[in-house]
Scaffold this active site. Structure first.
Site, PDB file in Angstrom:
ATOM      1  N   ASP A  53     -24.581  75.867 -33.663  1.00 44.93           N
ATOM      2  CA  ASP A  53     -23.251  75.785 -33.068  1.00 44.93           C
ATOM      3  C   ASP A  53     -22.275  76.412 -34.068  1.00 44.93           C
ATOM      4  OD1 ASP A  53     -20.624  74.896 -32.486  1.00 44.93           O
ATOM      5  OD2 ASP A  53     -21.407  73.196 -31.362  1.00 44.93           O
TER       6      ASP A  53
ATOM      7  N   ASP B 132     -17.430  86.709 -30.455  1.00 44.73           N
ATOM      8  CA  ASP B 132     -17.958  87.237 -29.192  1.00 44.73           C
ATOM      9  C   ASP B 132     -18.506  86.084 -28.361  1.00 44.73           C
ATOM     10  OD1 ASP B 132     -18.863  88.817 -27.174  1.00 44.73           O
ATOM     11  OD2 ASP B 132     -20.487  89.752 -28.294  1.00 44.73           O
TER      12      ASP B 132
END
Length: 562
Positions: free
Chosen positions: A197, A223
């Site tokens: 994460d 992104d």
């Protein structure tokens, strides 16, 4: 041809609709399952991962005529009727995450270059780069084109995204044509993939007081899903968590640059950002504006990414020198591209869309960003100076004394100009010599340094030419002032009669000033589309700061430009 459409039946709460990938509000429904004008659509993959759903579809619209690659592939000759049919058209492949469109087979290059390359060229020499998300490989592919890059770390939460992209859209991570790279960008020795994460990665490694083995980054590319996508907790965490933004800034080198995709570009009819559908984006802006290490936030748009509307992007700078790179001339960027970008084995350009001219368009902030910014409450002060007031009086210098609002007083003995004087009464607020001020020229620090070096070289060869160089540099020094854009390293040089206006120590003794007053200690806001769009206006235009009587000398304060 079989045309079909899928629609959800029944009534649902808007929260339930938002969570359903086949709701008409989702990109998956909008581009693939719902349209009836698609003459071909096929599900290529539908994968449910521990984190999200991945959908990949091939779609051909009834107006999708052959593109350039189709024409070459099928060797069409002039007059071939297939130019005007969809017979040989390659379907567009769509890549969705959680129902949100991430990439298209025919426009992923434009999107990836628009996201990555402006940030990479905003840094003077990016060596260590991090990518948040980017599991399709397109951002990694763009970063690896740079020969300055030693290491790229991609933090992607979902390994199955990479697997799906490599299997079904391998062109997005294809580095086989780049000299010195692996066939797949994921296999490049400079690339490291960390499955984690991204929010936890940066919080665990770069929060205050924590040391990390990963080091600092020159550029970070975000992104991930864009801020307006509310179906992803990860997206919410990235764009609205102050601790994450703080850790992100802490992970940058002193010249570090952040790049964000920030969703659909605004239009001039949008409400103030904090109240509309782009509230999460505005929250991100506010967090970055409030951070003490942020020196510039530069927004831009790209309309060729394949989405229904232009996409917004943002570069965030930790150093004010970033603006110098951002506003570089197009030929300077083209030279940087030549120096930095790896050659290809095929001889084709490694960059499909980005070049110096493209960067120039990015450097001009679209007006809608300014319009929405000025709907903030309270309205930022600079918003009062968006353009000129058409009802304000203009006073120009003219060689025809009958037409001129000013005259030059000269020393009767030497003929030397003593100053500029009013030939008529001038009201407070009037514009002073706007034509002459707008005729000022700009010169970069590099150009001045180059002229000085040439003058030194010419001293031994041609003393007269050397003196001409030195005289010009002295003129620039005497009549030039720095641009308002900190870090831009450009001087604005007055060349008309305005250069003869005397400067006085005190603003109280002066009767003209900058079109926008700059109090002592003034500092450019980290984010202001007004300043980025209007810097030419704010850098040169003069106004009368009090009523000026006929025969009175025109005086400017020494600190007029800050």
């Amino acid at each position: 041809v079989t045309m079909w459409s899928h629609e959800l039946r029944g009534f649902r709460h808007h929260e339930a609709r938002r969570q359903h990938v086949l709701d008409l509000h989702s990109d998956l429904a909008w581009y693939a399952t719902s349209p009836l004008d698609s003459i071909y659509k096929k599900e290529i993959a539908s994968i449910v991962t521990p984190f999200q759903r991945i959908d990949i579809w091939d779609v051909k619209d009834h107006l999708d005529f052959p593109n350039y690659e189709d024409i070459l592939k099928h060797k069409l000759e002039p007059g071939d009727p297939r130019y005007l049919t969809t017979e040989i058209t390659t379907p567009t492949r769509y890549f969705f995450l959680g129902g949100a469109l991430q990439a298209m087979s025919d426009t992923f290059r434009e999107f990836a270059e628009a996201l990555v390359q402006p940030a990479m060229f905003a840094h003077p020499e990016p060596r260590r780069v991090a990518i948040i998300g980017g599991g399709d490989g397109s951002s990694l592919r763009e970063v690896l084109k740079h020969n300055t890059v030693d290491e790229v770390i991609m933090i992607e939460i979902d390994s199955m995204v990479i697997d799906a992209a490599r299997e079904h859209m391998p062109q997005m991570s294809d580095c086989s044509d780049f000299e010195g790279s692996a066939a797949s960008c994921f296999e490049d020795p400079r690339a490291e993939i960390i499955f984690d994460d991204a929010s936890k990665f940066f919080l665990n490694n770069y929060s205050a007081g924590k040391s990390t083995k990963h080091g600092l980054f020159d550029v970070i590319i975000t992104d991930a899903l864009d801020p307006e996508n509310k179906s992803s907790d990860l997206s919410t965490e990235i764009y609205t968590n102050v601790d994450f933004v703080t850790a992100l800034m802490a992970s940058l080198t002193p010249d570090g640059v952040l790049a964000f995709q920030i969703g659909t570009a605004p239009n001039i009819h949008d409400p103030k950002a904090s109240k509309g559908v782009y509230a999460a984006r505005e929250k991100l802006f506010n967090l970055l504006e409030d951070h003490p290490d942020t020196t510039a936030m530069l927004v831009y748009e790209e309309a060729h990414c394949g989405f229904e509307e232009p996409r917004g992007f943002m570069v965030v700078c930790k150093s004010e020198n970033c603006r110098h790179q951002w506003y570089a001339d197009s030929d300077a960027i083209d030279f940087e591209v030549y120096q930095r970008i790896r050659h290809t084995k095929s001889g084709e350009n490694a960059l499909s869309h980005y070049d110096g001219a493209t960067q120039y368009t990015f450097s001009v902030t679209p007006k809608a960003w300014e319009t929405v910014y000025c709907r903030r409450e309270p309205m930022p002060e600079e918003c009062h100076y968006r353009g000129l007031d058409m009802d304000t009086e203009i006073h120009e210098f003219d060689t025809d004394s009958e037409e001129s609002s000013f005259y030059i007083k000269k020393d009767e003995t030497t003929g030397e100009a003593l100053g500029i004087f009013a030939a008529t009464d001038i009201e407070e607020g009037s514009y002073i010599m706007p034509h002459d001020m707008a005729s000022s020229f700009t010169i970069s620090k590099e150009s001045k340094d180059n002229l000085k070096e040439n003058a030194e070289v010419m001293e031994e060869i041609d003393e007269e030419t050397s003196e001409a160089f030195y005289d010009f540099l002295a003129f620039v020094e005497e009549n030039g002032h720095a641009t308002l854009s900190e870090g831009h390293k450009v001087s604005i040089v007055e060349v008309g009669p305005s250069s003869l206006i005397r400067a006085v120590d005190s603003a109280d003794k002066a009767n003209i000033g900058s079109i926008m007053p700059r109090p002592e200690g003034f500092k450019l806001p980290t984010y202001s589309p007004v300043y980025e769009r209007r810097r030419g206006l704010l850098d040169v235009f003069l106004v009368a700061t009090k009523d000026i009587s006929e025969g009175e000398e025109i005086l400017r304060p020494k600190a007029i430009w800050g």
